[in-house]
Design a protein around this motif. Structure first.
Motif, PDB file in Angstrom:
ATOM      1  N   PRO A 333       0.699  -1.083  -0.053  1.00 57.02           N
ATOM      2  CA  PRO A 333      -0.012   0.083   0.092  1.00 57.02           C
ATOM      3  C   PRO A 333       0.831   1.142  -0.173  1.00 57.02           C
ATOM      4  O   PRO A 333       1.760   1.222   0.593  1.00 57.02           O
ATOM      5  N   CYS A 340      -4.091  -1.385  -2.885  1.00 53.82           N
ATOM      6  CA  CYS A 340      -3.158  -0.815  -4.153  1.00 53.82           C
ATOM      7  C   CYS A 340      -3.058  -2.099  -4.990  1.00 53.82           C
ATOM      8  O   CYS A 340      -2.709  -3.372  -4.627  1.00 53.82           O
ATOM      9  N   CYS A 385      -4.395   2.702  -6.552  1.00 52.65           N
ATOM     10  CA  CYS A 385      -5.045   2.400  -5.576  1.00 52.65           C
ATOM     11  C   CYS A 385      -6.501   2.809  -5.361  1.00 52.65           C
ATOM     12  O   CYS A 385      -6.861   3.492  -5.754  1.00 52.65           O
TER      13      CYS A 385
END
Length: 455
Positions: A333, A340, A385
């Protein structure tokens, strides 16, 4: 010009509520507001049907802000303001560079003061309230004043003649409360559900329908638009004709950085009943979607929060369902986001990243706010993301509002500005309903208003 008085004292009862030690409470009716403000219109034979302002996505601060510009004062000067959809008031920094021959203080006991509901009174007998920077959560005390404000009229297709209101009410801010706003911005334009917000004052001044619409551009290179009054809202088509409607809900407890005890929230809440990903219901604790008697829970809409923020259990459930529906591996992430993917693993289409829709199911199973890839995803170089943030790990407490002494947000879901971009939202204050439409569905966008003035 008078500035905030140090003689006025607040008694703080929690980080989010305060009680004035000197207050004035007066009954108020909309007819009084119309009479008071309508009498302040600059004398002219021209009465507009609607007003328009450009809205720019400004990325000069730590997070994006959506900025407009009005004309104010005598001699008149341009004033840049950060939009705050849920803000109750218009405030501007009076401490630095405010010069105007038409600025007038609101005297304690006057009808102007009563428009602000609960308020304080300084030693100079000028009433005041707290201007709040909802980006940073900082609030101070400020005197209430009025001054000339000028804005373009519109027929819904182009800007038209400039019209003015002589006694437009605002609160005096300071250098301290201005800190953290975008470059060149000296105040905030509150659009919330009060009698003295921007939409309410303009509707009263010009006898408009108590409606306004906002359309945020996704690019800092192109302007979005804000309309005051009813449509048409021409963005290569009249978007006012294709809106879906849902009721606006009142939270009985204020969620603002500072408020008087007992005041309801002036922000815009909607009734999300459930959430679907790729057409399938996400298992949630449904009680979090309702607002309880303490003002906790529910779903509100914000232009100050850059991304949608969800209570931790809601975020985890939506994230897990989304990852499963995407069917691609996740990657490490990137703050503030927790879910993500590698960009190479996500396809793209006219609607943005080709990912499953996230649907907010509203008052019944037939009404949904569908968040498509262009609004659900955020591109970060070779990583893309899910543009939702876990309230337990990411957002600023200033922007979200947390329960005192804990880590839980007061509001379970705050729909952020990224999820609003290229959607037209109409707020009808008279009937308490929200109209919404994704412009991707209409093959247009929020940058398609023609800001070339009409002849």
């Amino acid at each position: 010009m008078s500035h905030p008085s140090s003689a006025f004292t607040y008694l703080y009862t929690s980080p989010y509520q305060l009680v004035p030690m000197v207050v004035s409470v007066r009954p108020f009716f909309w007819s009084l507001l119309s009479l008071l403000i309508s009498s302040s219109i600059a004398k002219t034979s021209f009465r507009p049907k609607a007003l328009v302002l450009p809205v720019t996505k400004d990325v000069s601060a730590s997070s994006p802000q959506y900025v407009t510009q009005i004309k104010q004062r005598t001699p008149i000067v341009p004033v840049k303001l950060t939009l705050d959809l849920g803000g109750g008031y218009f405030w501007v920094n009076c401490e630095h560079g405010y010069v105007s021959s038409t600025s007038k203080p609101a005297r304690c006991g006057s009808a102007k003061c009563s428009l602000f509901g609960l308020h304080g009174c300084s030693e100079e007998k000028i009433c005041g309230r707290s201007p709040s920077n909802t980006v940073t959560g900082v609030s101070t005390y400020g005197d209430i004043h009025s001054d000339v404000v000028s804005i373009n009229s519109t027929n819904g297709n182009n800007p038209g003649r400039v019209v003015s209101v002589r006694d437009f009410l605002f609160i005096c801010g300071s250098n301290v409360v201005q800190k953290g706003l975008a470059s060149g911005v000296t105040g905030m334009a509150g659009l919330g559900r009060t009698k003295v917000s921007f939409p309410s004052q303009l509707a009263s001044a010009f006898s408009f329908h108590r409606k306004f619409a906002i359309c945020l551009s996704s690019s800092p290179m192109t302007d979005g638009v804000m309309f005051f009054s009813d449509g048409p809202y021409n963005l290569n088509m009249d978007v006012s004709k294709v809106l879906t409607f849902t009721p606006l809900i009142t939270n009985p407890v204020s969620t603002a950085p500072s408020a008087f005890l007992g005041e309801p929230s002036v922000e815009y809440f909607i009734g999300v009943k459930s959430i679907r990903v790729s057409g399938k219901n996400v298992p949630l604790n449904a009680t979090l979607l309702s607002i309880d008697r303490n003002g906790l829970g529910g779903t509100k809409i914000s232009t100050v929060n850059p991304y949608t923020i969800m209570e931790t259990t809601i975020y985890k459930a939506v994230s897990e369902a989304f990852v499963k529906a995407v069917g691609a591996p996740t990657v490490a992430p990137m703050a503030p986001f927790g879910t993500c993917f590698a960009t190479k693993d996500i396809g793209f289409s006219r609607m943005g990243p080709a990912v499953p829709a996230i649907d907010l199911v509203l008052q019944n199973e037939e009404v949904e706010w569908s968040i498509i890839g262009a609004n659900s995803m955020v591109q970060l170089n070779d990583v893309i993301c899910l543009g939702f943030v876990d309230a337990g790990s990411g957002p600023s407490t200033a922007q979200v509002g947390f329960v005192a002494g804990g880590s839980h947000p007061m509001t379970s879901i705050t729909i952020g500005a990224h999820q609003l971009e290229n959607n037209l939202l109409q707020f009808d204050l008279a009937t308490s309903r929200l109209g919404f439409r994704s412009l991707f569905l209409e093959h247009t966008n929020c940058a398609n208003f023609n800001f070339t003035p009409s002849a």
